[in-house]
Scaffold this active site. Structure first.
Site, PDB file in Angstrom:
ATOM      1  N   CYS A 266       0.850  -1.189   0.000  1.00 28.61           N
ATOM      2  CA  CYS A 266       0.000   0.000   0.000  1.00 28.61           C
ATOM      3  C   CYS A 266       0.889   1.244   0.000  1.00 28.61           C
ATOM      4  CB  CYS A 266      -0.886  -0.024   1.245  1.00 28.61           C
ATOM      5  SG  CYS A 266      -2.064   1.321   1.362  1.00 28.61           S
TER       6      CYS A 266
ATOM      7  N   GLU B  59      -5.351  -8.017  -3.326  1.00 30.41           N
ATOM      8  CA  GLU B  59      -5.634  -8.127  -1.884  1.00 30.41           C
ATOM      9  C   GLU B  59      -4.792  -7.101  -1.158  1.00 30.41           C
ATOM     10  OE1 GLU B  59      -4.409  -9.472   2.185  1.00 30.41           O
ATOM     11  OE2 GLU B  59      -3.193  -9.252   0.369  1.00 30.41           O
TER      12      GLU B  59
ATOM     13  N   ARG C 225      -9.462 -11.226  10.895  1.00 27.94           N
ATOM     14  CA  ARG C 225      -8.519 -10.650   9.924  1.00 27.94           C
ATOM     15  C   ARG C 225      -9.314 -10.026   8.783  1.00 27.94           C
ATOM     16  NH1 ARG C 225      -3.185 -11.697   9.418  1.00 27.94           N
ATOM     17  NH2 ARG C 225      -2.127 -11.082   7.505  1.00 27.94           N
TER      18      ARG C 225
ATOM     19  N   ARG D 215      -9.538  -7.892   5.469  1.00 26.68           N
ATOM     20  CA  ARG D 215      -8.745  -7.471   4.319  1.00 26.68           C
ATOM     21  C   ARG D 215      -9.683  -7.071   3.198  1.00 26.68           C
ATOM     22  NH1 ARG D 215      -5.539  -7.266   7.667  1.00 26.68           N
ATOM     23  NH2 ARG D 215      -3.406  -8.072   7.775  1.00 26.68           N
TER      24      ARG D 215
END
Length: 323
Positions: free
Chosen positions: A75, A113, A157, A159
């Site tokens: 990112c 992802e 988690r 995502r």
């Protein structure tokens, strides 16, 4: 359908590829790319392929045509000087390398992802650029935040998953839907190993330090510090660095196997960190998956990886659209 041809960028240890292989059965990976040498070792051990290193060195004209590009890219902020916020604003970032490959090769499907924070990164501008680029290249974009705990593993988690279909090559692209949560519920107790080595147990002295650290933060009104997971509950997100392992301590009810127990006084509650294999199970990797590296790099690889069961569930939905 014929064999699905994949390109696996920022491969890590191959979690996205593994999820697609489980969903499609008949796949061929034409190229993989991972710059971290330890992660590449694990990838090679399990897939019998040594990934290329630097993604910026890939020459698209040398890659055969393929169907799907997979990328869990870093990112990074884009230059937003231009008003359009498109392809040129991505130059110099790792996503630009993905976009370059898409632009030149026009695969049927793009699978991306990233951390959930991508959606708000740089005040949302980063995600705007990504969507604009994919749309400008002729793709229909779908995205959704999914939680691993809803797909057969005991881990929180979240995502973001971005799926883009080439509108010219995939006529049914409008039929795509993200998978629904699984009804199968798994708890921490379901994935714990027995007879764990002594090295995983927290020493009495370190336990004192952890308690003191947690109290200091609690006195300041913070919720930081170690956490012992209830065996009937699920793990916190496994992460790299910081107190990643200490935020997922478990109480061990079995006897440590190492005979040196008397030389290291473990804490009276038998709290321990989870093993590499247990972390792998939290990420949906089969027990046959091998980690030919030391524990430190293995934990890092798993903290950076994807949850295989989530990837498989999404890939099965993609399969319905492109079959």
């Amino acid at each position: 359908m014929s064999k699905l041809r994949l390109v696996d960028l920022f491969s890590g240890i191959g979690g996205i590829r593994l999820g697609f292989e489980k969903a499609f059965k008949d796949t061929e990976t034409l190229l993989s790319c991972e710059i971290d040498k330890n992660a590449a070792k694990t990838y090679e051990k399990n897939f019998k392929e040594n990934p290329l290193g630097d993604v910026t060195k890939i020459k698209t004209e040398e890659i055969p045509d393929f169907d799907v590009v997979l990328a869990g890219f870093p990112c990074q902020a884009f230059s937003v000087a231009g008003k359009r916020l498109g392809f040129e604003e991505a130059r110099g970032t790792m996503f630009f390398e993905v976009a370059r490959l898409i632009k030149d090769k026009k695969p049927k499907v793009v699978f991306l992802e990233n951390v959930k924070g991508l959606l708000s990164h740089d005040k949302g501008q980063t995600f705007v650029v990504i969507q604009n680029i994919l749309k400008d290249l002729g793709y229909e974009v779908y995205y959704k935040v999914l939680n691993s705990k809803d797909f057969g593993v005991p881990q929180k988690r979240e995502r973001v998953y971005i799926i883009a279909f080439n509108k010219e090559l995939v006529p049914n692209y409008k039929d795509f839907k993200f998978p629904k949560a699984s009804k199968k519920k798994v708890a921490i107790k379901d994935i714990l190993e027995e007879n764990v080595e002594l090295k995983h147990f927290v020493s009495r002295q370190y336990m004192k330090s952890l308690k003191a650290h947690k109290k200091r933060h609690a006195d300041k009104g913070n919720g930081f510090g170690y956490e012992v997971i209830n065996p009937d509950s699920i793990a916190n997100t496994i992460v790299v660095g910081g107190m990643g392992r200490e935020r997922n301590l478990v109480k061990d009810l079995t006897k440590p196997t190492n005979k040196l127990e008397k030389d290291k006084v473990i804490n009276k509650d038998k709290f321990r960190v989870m093993t590499v294999r247990e972390w792998a199970r939290l990420q949906g990797f089969p027990d046959s998956y091998k980690f030919p590296v030391a524990d430190g790099p293995a934990y890092k690889q798993l903290g950076n990886s994807v949850t295989v069961s989530v990837i498989k569930a999404i890939a099965l939905e993609i399969k319905k659209v492109i079959a």
